[in-house]
Design an enzyme around this catalytic site. Sequence first.
Site, short mmCIF file in Angstrom:
data_model
loop_
_atom_site.label_atom_id
_atom_site.label_comp_id
_atom_site.label_asym_id
_atom_site.label_seq_id
_atom_site.Cartn_x
_atom_site.Cartn_y
_atom_site.Cartn_z
N SER A 39 15.17 -3.77 4.81
CA SER A 39 16.10 -4.83 4.39
C SER A 39 17.35 -4.87 5.25
O SER A 39 18.15 -5.79 5.14
CB SER A 39 16.51 -4.63 2.92
OG SER A 39 15.41 -4.76 2.07
N THR B 129 18.54 -0.21 -4.08
CA THR B 129 18.90 0.78 -3.05
C THR B 129 20.36 1.16 -3.20
O THR B 129 21.25 0.29 -3.13
CB THR B 129 18.59 0.19 -1.65
OG1 THR B 129 17.17 -0.01 -1.59
CG2 THR B 129 19.01 1.11 -0.53
N GLU C 47 6.69 3.88 9.59
CA GLU C 47 6.27 3.60 8.21
C GLU C 47 4.81 3.20 8.08
O GLU C 47 4.14 3.59 7.14
CB GLU C 47 7.18 2.52 7.59
CG GLU C 47 8.62 3.02 7.45
CD GLU C 47 9.51 2.01 6.75
OE1 GLU C 47 9.27 1.71 5.56
OE2 GLU C 47 10.45 1.49 7.39
N HIS D 224 22.86 4.74 31.06
CA HIS D 224 24.08 5.53 31.15
C HIS D 224 23.95 6.88 30.45
O HIS D 224 24.94 7.58 30.28
CB HIS D 224 25.26 4.72 30.60
CG HIS D 224 25.43 3.43 31.36
ND1 HIS D 224 26.15 3.35 32.54
CD2 HIS D 224 24.90 2.20 31.16
CE1 HIS D 224 26.08 2.12 33.01
NE2 HIS D 224 25.31 1.40 32.19
N LYS E 6 13.95 8.95 -2.86
CA LYS E 6 14.74 8.12 -3.79
C LYS E 6 14.66 8.70 -5.20
O LYS E 6 15.65 8.72 -5.94
CB LYS E 6 14.25 6.67 -3.76
CG LYS E 6 14.63 5.92 -2.49
CD LYS E 6 14.17 4.47 -2.50
CE LYS E 6 14.55 3.75 -1.21
NZ LYS E 6 14.10 2.37 -1.12
C1 F6R Z 1 9.75 0.19 2.75
C2 F6R Z 1 10.85 0.03 3.69
C3 F6R Z 1 12.14 0.78 3.48
C4 F6R Z 1 13.07 0.03 2.50
C5 F6R Z 1 14.38 0.81 2.30
C6 F6R Z 1 15.41 0.06 1.47
O1 F6R Z 1 8.71 -0.71 3.02
O2 F6R Z 1 10.71 -0.68 4.65
O3 F6R Z 1 12.76 0.95 4.74
O4 F6R Z 1 13.33 -1.25 3.00
O5 F6R Z 1 14.12 2.05 1.72
O6 F6R Z 1 14.84 -0.41 0.28
P1 F6R Z 1 15.07 -1.93 -0.13
O7 F6R Z 1 14.49 -2.73 0.98
O8 F6R Z 1 14.34 -2.09 -1.43
O9 F6R Z 1 16.55 -2.07 -0.26
#
Ligand code: F6R
Length: 352
Positions: A56, A102, A233, A249, A343
């Site tokens: 994201s 997140t 990923e 550089h 997480k």
């Molecule tokens: C999982 C992915 C991760 C999430 C990241 C943030 O497919 O690409 O990089 O994007 O952990 O989570 P979100 O996107 O839900 O804020």
Amino acid sequence: MEFANPKERHRRDPSGMLDLILRFPQMCAEAWALPAQPELPALRPQHIVALGMGGSGIGGDMLRALLYDEASVPVTSTKEYRAPAFVGPGSLIFACSYSGNTEETLAAYDDAAARGARCVVITSGGELLRRAKERRHPAVVVPPGLPPRAALAYMFLPMLALLGRAGIVRSYDAELREAVSAVKGTVERLGPDGSDSSARRLAEALVGRIPVVYSALPFLEPAAQRWKDQFNENAKTFAVWNTFPELNHNETVGWGVDPALARVIHVIILRDPREPARLGQRVTITKELAFRKAAGLDEIASEGEGRLARLLSIIAHGDLVSWYLALLRGVDPTPVAVIEDLKKRLAETGAV
Ligand code: F6R
């Protein structure tokens, strides 16, 4: 591996990551039409900041790269628990989290909102949407149920569409249409039913090697990062990225590496037909001076006319290479157990 056999593909990719990659052009068209509710009014921000992590967060990097030559105000992206110190009532903030849960993005969004910034959220739901509704901030609600990285079109394009509609940047409507058709051409040609096997062959060459992805120019820097992220990923493998001219550089000197180590490196250079000639010369000389040691080297050209098409097409190309590599390595492209576990363990320690 029999890539042309749909049954075999399904067995190795049970959650259907390939379908999501092939649907990218369609998602781009859908993302362009997603409304913000309430709609963002016409405004003149002093700067634009995109907040977001991982799949994201890369959309903010893409926005910054795309608008570098066009926006009359600074555009930055940040991947942090806090908003930058300059954020205040003159700021326009995009808080982007696919899940909406997140913690870094939520904290940075709270920080920006507390400082009176004008905020827009882009999410499929979660706590981010709940807070946006409470604050009456415009929200773009994107389709749920996808791995966040497969929702890239939904997380990135609404920012550009909204900026155009609010008169902050010019309209990219025509470029978006061209981009959708360019990206469609890329994924259909390079996909497992397409006529061009080069993406599959690149993935075959990458088995047992570390992909080192270099963008020939800063405009494609987020694409280099996205290629690396997708190798991580989807293919569950280590990868590295950097960009010209900055790598000349520092990293170029690192190619003094022990030849045994260089033999596991496969260089991928992302090129742009419109790249400045001087950067092309840098790539040519650096290949001779440094990359000769690598196990392999491939160059990938962006496709399409407009900047949007070129950025999105080369990203779609990398998504496919990472998918082939996942299947060749015998890993399921979809789950990202380590991210989920991390997480969960952080959540067990309590909220920030
Ligand atoms: C999982 C992915 C991760 C999430 C990241 C943030 O497919 O690409 O990089 O994007 O952990 O989570 P979100 O996107 O839900 O804020």
